[in-house]
Design an enzyme around this catalytic site. Structure first.
Site, short mmCIF file in Angstrom:
data_model
loop_
_atom_site.label_atom_id
_atom_site.label_comp_id
_atom_site.label_asym_id
_atom_site.label_seq_id
_atom_site.Cartn_x
_atom_site.Cartn_y
_atom_site.Cartn_z
N GLU A 1 6.84 -4.22 -13.67
CA GLU A 1 6.34 -4.47 -14.75
C GLU A 1 6.56 -3.14 -15.48
O GLU A 1 6.26 -2.02 -16.03
CB GLU A 1 4.84 -4.16 -15.14
CG GLU A 1 4.27 -4.82 -13.92
CD GLU A 1 2.66 -4.95 -13.42
OE1 GLU A 1 1.99 -4.24 -13.91
OE2 GLU A 1 2.17 -5.44 -12.99
N GLU B 1 2.21 -13.33 -7.67
CA GLU B 1 0.69 -12.94 -7.45
C GLU B 1 -0.09 -13.61 -7.81
O GLU B 1 -0.79 -13.49 -8.62
CB GLU B 1 0.35 -11.62 -8.73
CG GLU B 1 1.60 -10.20 -8.04
CD GLU B 1 1.73 -9.35 -8.74
OE1 GLU B 1 0.50 -8.60 -9.39
OE2 GLU B 1 2.48 -8.46 -8.64
O1 G3I Z 1 -8.52 1.81 -0.18
C1 G3I Z 1 -8.93 3.31 -0.77
C2 G3I Z 1 -10.44 3.54 -0.26
O2 G3I Z 1 -10.15 4.19 0.16
C3 G3I Z 1 -10.41 4.79 -1.71
O3 G3I Z 1 -12.03 5.76 -1.36
C4 G3I Z 1 -10.41 4.69 -2.95
C5 G3I Z 1 -10.83 5.69 -3.86
O4 G3I Z 1 -9.34 6.02 -3.93
O5 G3I Z 1 -8.83 4.26 -3.66
C6 G3I Z 1 -9.26 2.53 -2.46
O6 G3I Z 1 -8.39 2.45 -2.67
C7 G3I Z 1 -7.78 1.59 -4.18
C8 G3I Z 1 -6.98 0.07 -3.72
O7 G3I Z 1 -7.34 -0.73 -5.06
C9 G3I Z 1 -7.87 -0.81 -2.92
O8 G3I Z 1 -9.04 -1.28 -3.93
C10 G3I Z 1 -6.25 2.36 -4.79
O9 G3I Z 1 -7.74 3.13 -5.36
C11 G3I Z 1 -6.50 1.27 -6.14
O10 G3I Z 1 -5.82 1.96 -7.04
C12 G3I Z 1 -6.04 -0.55 -5.60
O11 G3I Z 1 -5.39 -0.72 -7.08
C13 G3I Z 1 -4.52 -1.81 -6.85
C14 G3I Z 1 -3.81 -2.43 -7.94
O12 G3I Z 1 -2.90 -3.17 -7.25
C15 G3I Z 1 -3.50 -0.29 -8.18
O13 G3I Z 1 -2.32 0.00 -6.66
C16 G3I Z 1 -5.67 -3.57 -6.31
O14 G3I Z 1 -5.80 -3.24 -5.72
C17 G3I Z 1 -4.01 -4.12 -6.84
O15 G3I Z 1 -5.18 -5.49 -6.55
C18 G3I Z 1 -3.45 -4.07 -7.89
O16 G3I Z 1 -2.21 -5.44 -7.74
C19 G3I Z 1 -1.39 -5.00 -8.63
C20 G3I Z 1 -0.22 -5.26 -8.74
O17 G3I Z 1 0.32 -4.71 -7.56
C21 G3I Z 1 1.07 -5.52 -10.13
N1 G3I Z 1 0.88 -6.57 -10.16
C22 G3I Z 1 -0.48 -6.58 -11.27
C23 G3I Z 1 -1.64 -6.58 -9.94
C24 G3I Z 1 -3.10 -6.27 -10.64
O18 G3I Z 1 -3.26 -5.19 -11.18
#
Ligand code: G3I
Length: 325
Positions: free
Chosen positions: A129, A237
């Site tokens: 991206e 995705e």
């Molecule tokens: O699991 C931890 C938890 O233990 C912690 O307390 C909390 C607060 O820090 O964070 C939690 O982790 C989060 C994780 O998702 C699991 O829910 C992260 O903060 C959060 O940033 C993460 O978001 C992910 C996001 O990418 C950023 O990495 C999403 O799950 C994921 O679906 C999303 O996926 C992206 C692809 O990588 C790229 N394309 C778009 C897609 C959707 O945004």
């Protein structure tokens, strides 16, 4: 009721994005994942902000767990994602205010991560991206302002990954690829420049975060154009929103679950028209509706995936299966 599973019928990888916490705590989720998919993508646990705690200090635990889980269950692993502006840790961003220091750190990171999983992770989203929807540079991005030629930097990132594991397939990954012509043009130009200048790119990941309101003709036309790159194409995705108007009194079967199934079938059937040489696989972004990122990022009453909250196969599962040759 279907008997054959997606992974048994498909002649290419059928993957899903998963989280180690869910594989450990939700046996039904883990069983559905193992029974129906043969490729694993880490939804977030292989990104820079999760792995790279500080210089020379990595947290490998979750990524190792996922790689071992995949090996134990005869699954391939698709690595996601080495370079993504949203996953740069703060300590890294704060230290890298010149391009030489920035690139030196990124090179070390890529070599350490790809090197650790050499021979285990068969493909990587090297860069994720980097283009805005119109094809220009992203304004949130810190790379473009640092480098007078960001594309050359991205190309060198592909080279660093290749040097660390010559056998891994290297992808550029992005969203709205088949519906935003400007973005797609920039991606195609970057890919052809990589080929001309000898940077090792193998494929394009088109994320396919769409909905029942996304026109299939537009998807088909963009997909055909993307395939003209002759690169591997990964639908990386896939999820299909059905609560497209974010209504609060919405439930799965009052909504257009049937239309969702039609869209999944059409996308899979479209993918099947690719030449064999360009087929890599289709991955859904999650396994079951209840854990989808869209429930927080779009609407709590969203049901975008192939399994419902009880891990029952939805009409969408049958649609995906029908789309396979
Ligand atoms: O699991 C931890 C938890 O233990 C912690 O307390 C909390 C607060 O820090 O964070 C939690 O982790 C989060 C994780 O998702 C699991 O829910 C992260 O903060 C959060 O940033 C993460 O978001 C992910 C996001 O990418 C950023 O990495 C999403 O799950 C994921 O679906 C999303 O996926 C992206 C692809 O990588 C790229 N394309 C778009 C897609 C959707 O945004």
């Amino acid at each position: 009721e279907t008997t054959i599973s997606l992974k048994e019928k498909a002649e290419f990888n059928v993957g899903a994005a998963v989280k180690s916490s869910l594989l450990k705590t939700d046996a039904q989720y883990a069983d559905a994942f193992k029974a129906n998919f043969n490729q694993l993508t880490a939804e977030f646990e292989m990104k820079m902000d999760q792995l790279w705690l500080s210089e020379n200090n990595y947290n490998w635990e979750a990524a190792d767990y996922l790689v071992n889980f995949a090996e134990d269950n005869n699954m391939e692993v698709h690595g996601h994602a080495l370079v993504w502006y949203r996953a740069f840790p703060d300590w890294f961003k704060n230290q890298s205010n010149d391009s030489i220091a920035f690139e030196s750190k990124v090179k070390t990171y890529i070599s350490d991560v790809v090197g650790r999983y050499k021979g285990k992770i068969k493909s990587w989203d090297v860069v994720n991206e980097v283009f805005a929807d119109n094809g220009g540079a992203r304004n949130e991005d810190i790379i473009a302002p640092l480098f007078n030629d960001p594309t050359a930097f991205y190309g060198r990132c592909f080279q660093y990954a290749k040097d660390a594991d010559p056998d891994t397939k290297l992808f550029y990954n992005d969203y709205s690829v088949v519906i935003d012509e400007g973005k797609r043009e920039s991606i195609k130009n970057m890919a052809s420049r990589f080929k001309t200048e000898g940077f090792p790119i193998d494929g394009i990941g088109a994320q396919f975060h769409y909905g029942t309101d996304t026109g299939l003709t537009k998807i088909n036309d963009g997909f055909t154009d993307l395939a003209s790159t002759d690169l591997l194409i990964h639908i990386s995705e896939l999820d299909i929103k059905i609560n497209v108007n974010k209504s609060n009194d919405f439930s799965l079967y009052s909504g257009n679950a049937q239309q969702q199934s039609v869209i999944y079938e059409a996308i899979v059937a479209m993918y099947e028209t690719l030449p064999e040489s360009q087929k890599f696989g289709i991955s859904t972004w999650g396994v079951s509706d209840n854990y989808s990122w869209l429930k927080t990022e779009w609407h709590p009453k969203e049901f975008p995936l192939l399994f419902d909250a009880d891990l029952n196969k939805k009409l969408a599962y049958q649609g995906f299966l029908n789309g396979l040759n």
